[in-house]
Design an enzyme around this catalytic site. Structure first.
Site, PDB file in Angstrom:
ATOM      1  N   ARG A  56       0.669  -1.142   0.110  1.00  0.00           N
ATOM      2  CA  ARG A  56      -0.036   0.135   0.215  1.00  0.00           C
ATOM      3  C   ARG A  56       0.598   1.439   0.373  1.00  0.00           C
ATOM      4  O   ARG A  56       0.582   2.328  -0.570  1.00  0.00           O
ATOM      5  CB  ARG A  56      -0.469   0.368   1.066  1.00  0.00           C
ATOM      6  CG  ARG A  56      -1.926   1.288   1.323  1.00  0.00           C
ATOM      7  CD  ARG A  56      -3.226   1.267   2.560  1.00  0.00           C
ATOM      8  NE  ARG A  56      -3.117   0.198   3.237  1.00  0.00           N
ATOM      9  CZ  ARG A  56      -2.133   0.814   3.825  1.00  0.00           C
ATOM     10  NH1 ARG A  56      -1.063   1.266   4.292  1.00  0.00           N
ATOM     11  NH2 ARG A  56      -1.668  -0.434   5.568  1.00  0.00           N
ATOM     12  N   TYR A 109     -17.246  16.056 -15.469  1.00  0.00           N
ATOM     13  CA  TYR A 109     -17.689  14.911 -14.905  1.00  0.00           C
ATOM     14  C   TYR A 109     -18.554  14.605 -14.657  1.00  0.00           C
ATOM     15  O   TYR A 109     -18.301  15.309 -13.189  1.00  0.00           O
ATOM     16  CB  TYR A 109     -16.217  14.638 -14.860  1.00  0.00           C
ATOM     17  CG  TYR A 109     -16.269  12.709 -15.312  1.00  0.00           C
ATOM     18  CD1 TYR A 109     -16.801  11.598 -16.000  1.00  0.00           C
ATOM     19  CD2 TYR A 109     -16.080  12.308 -13.456  1.00  0.00           C
ATOM     20  CE1 TYR A 109     -17.364  10.960 -16.045  1.00  0.00           C
ATOM     21  CE2 TYR A 109     -16.337  10.443 -13.935  1.00  0.00           C
ATOM     22  CZ  TYR A 109     -16.930   9.998 -14.845  1.00  0.00           C
ATOM     23  OH  TYR A 109     -16.778   8.397 -14.358  1.00  0.00           O
TER      24      TYR A 109
HETATM   25  C1  LIG Z   1     -13.501   8.938 -16.077  1.00  0.00           C
HETATM   26  C2  LIG Z   1     -13.636  10.157 -16.004  1.00  0.00           C
HETATM   27  C3  LIG Z   1     -13.358  10.785 -14.728  1.00  0.00           C
HETATM   28  C4  LIG Z   1     -13.462   9.299 -13.034  1.00  0.00           C
HETATM   29  O1  LIG Z   1     -12.748   8.324 -13.055  1.00  0.00           O
HETATM   30  P1  LIG Z   1     -12.774   6.524 -12.469  1.00  0.00           P
HETATM   31  O2  LIG Z   1     -11.590   6.504 -13.698  1.00  0.00           O
HETATM   32  O3  LIG Z   1     -13.970   5.986 -13.372  1.00  0.00           O
HETATM   33  O4  LIG Z   1     -12.986   6.683 -11.101  1.00  0.00           O
HETATM   34  C5  LIG Z   1     -13.271  11.831 -14.062  1.00  0.00           C
HETATM   35  N1  LIG Z   1     -12.622  12.834 -14.863  1.00  0.00           N
HETATM   36  C6  LIG Z   1     -13.097  12.177 -15.535  1.00  0.00           C
HETATM   37  C7  LIG Z   1     -12.757  13.984 -16.588  1.00  0.00           C
HETATM   38  C8  LIG Z   1     -13.689  11.504 -16.875  1.00  0.00           C
HETATM   39  O5  LIG Z   1     -13.662  11.267 -18.113  1.00  0.00           O
END
Ligand SMILES: *Cc1c(COP(=O)(O)O)cnc(C)c1O
Length: 396
Positions: A56, A109
């Site tokens: 970790r 997002y």
């Molecule tokens: C997919 C995405 C995230 C989240 O990431 P995960 O790997 O799905 O947890 C955050 N920001 C943007 C712009 C994304 O496209």
């Protein structure tokens, strides 16, 4: 790490191949092994070989990835996480405290918005969604309590552009950190730390990994004190990337430059086609001269990337039909892989923001343009827009 220093002044592609790892001294292996181990033998109590005591806290495969992505972002230290959202949560709850406030993009997002709205808020960390102009950000800052300004650029799914340099100045005036979610651009197209950002965050699930085969996140910073604080929470909160995931993501990064060139080239071809199509009412792409963020994008990005959104003339029903009729474009969430994806943000990726200020138009279709043959992608969209089924031969 020696390999990273050695290549810190090299070009992007050289760093992508070499930074973060020197061939293994015992075997000469040019690729880091997947160190599938949770613990490490100590030579006497506290006698660590290479500083590793528990996976970790640190794992050599993860270290290679972290050194590589730090070099690509022109940062000092990188941290690899189990997902983009795990990286975001560690940043927010690790660096902020109850009572702190975050200024945040109003078309972020959806999962990031949900994290702030449904999780961080319960921990006493409030947020205000705002537009993309530096003035919007400045107006939303609460003096003394705004400790973080968060931006995405280009944004998801409307591909708005934020002037990173200008917003960094606004954030720093207020004593806040500027965090840039660089997922859509990738470090090949844009390096926010060189434009004044304090923290870069990635969903490496997307362009960095690049092959839709791994979920991961990353954080990169320049400031070493900030790095120490993040390192503490990376370990203390424990949302780290595993060795196999780290290995896959590192393999993806090796070809990032080549992939981003082709993603951008194919997206430009698709945009050229869509802007002339009678069933398309609007195309969102920062490479278009009439895009409101075009000038800033041209200044801060190397090219304009592989994400394209467009609206159709026939409303939500047509948008859904186009998504379902496409064959070369796979109907699915996510983005940034070698294969082209199509989706309906209102019903899919952005369903969680329905009814909020982040709601997206219902006639919107989002494309993650892959690296297939451009003519096949255009032919597929043409058929999907006209309501014709694809011939079998195309997808077999
Ligand atoms: C997919 C995405 C995230 C989240 O990431 P995960 O790997 O799905 O947890 C955050 N920001 C943007 C712009 C994304 O496209």
């Amino acid at each position: 790490m020696a390999a990273q220093e050695h290549t810190s002044k090299s070009g992007f592609e050289t760093r992508a191949i070499h930074a973060g790892y020197d061939p293994d001294p015992t075997t000469g292996a040019v690729i880091p092994p997947i160190f599938a181990t949770s613990t490490y033998k100590q030579d006497g109590v506290g006698g660590l070989r290479g500083g590793y005591e528990y996976s970790r806290s640190g794992n050599p495969t993860r270290t290679a990835l972290e050194g590589n992505i730090a070099a690509l972002e022109e940062g000092e230290r990188g941290f690899a996480f189990a997902s983009g959202l795990a990286a975001e949560d560690t940043l927010v709850r690790g660096l902020l405290a109850p009572g702190d406030h975050v200024v945040f993009p109003n078309d972020a997002y959806g999962g990031t918005f949900r994290l702030f709205d449904k999780v961080e808020r319960l921990w006493g960390i409030d947020h205000t969604p705002v537009g993309h102009a530096p003035e919007d950000v400045r107006a939303a800052i609460r003096p003394g309590t705004t400790k973080m300004v968060w931006v995405e650029t280009p944004t998801n799914p409307l591909l708005n552009i934020v002037d990173i340099e200008a917003v960094a100045a606004v954030a720093h005036e207020a004593g806040a950190l500027l965090v840039v979610d660089n997922t859509f651009a990738s470090p090949y197209l844009q390096q926010p730390l060189t434009l004044g950002a304090d923290v870069v965050v990635h969903s490496t699930t997307k362009y960095c990994g690049g092959h839709s085969d791994v979920v991961g996140g990353a954080v990169v910073v320049r400031d070493l004190d900030l790095a120490e604080r993040i390192a503490f929470h990376h370990n203390a909160m424990g949302a780290v990337a595993g060795p196999f995931d780290s290995w896959l993501t590192l393999r993806g990064l090796r070809t990032l430059a080549l992939r981003m060139e082709r993603h951008s080239e194919n997206a430009e071809r698709v945009v050229e086609f869509l802007t002339r199509h009678p069933a398309v009412s609007h195309v969102y792409y920062p490479g278009l001269p009439d895009h409101p963020g075009h000038e800033v994008a041209a200044r801060q990005m190397r090219r304009f990337g592989g994400m394209v959104s467009f609206r159709v003339t026939g409303g939500e029903a047509q948008a859904l039909a186009v998504c379902e009729r496409a064959e070369v474009f796979t109907l699915g969430e996510s983005l940034g892989g070698v294969e082209s994806l199509i989706e309906h943000p209102g019903r899919m990726t952005h369903a969680s923001v329905a009814g909020t200020e982040l709601e997206v138009p219902s006639d919107l279709v989002r494309l993650s343009v892959g690296i297939e043959t451009a003519d096949d992608l255009i032919g597929d969209l043409d058929r999907a827009l006209h309501g014709a089924a694809a011939p079998d031969s195309l997808t077999r």
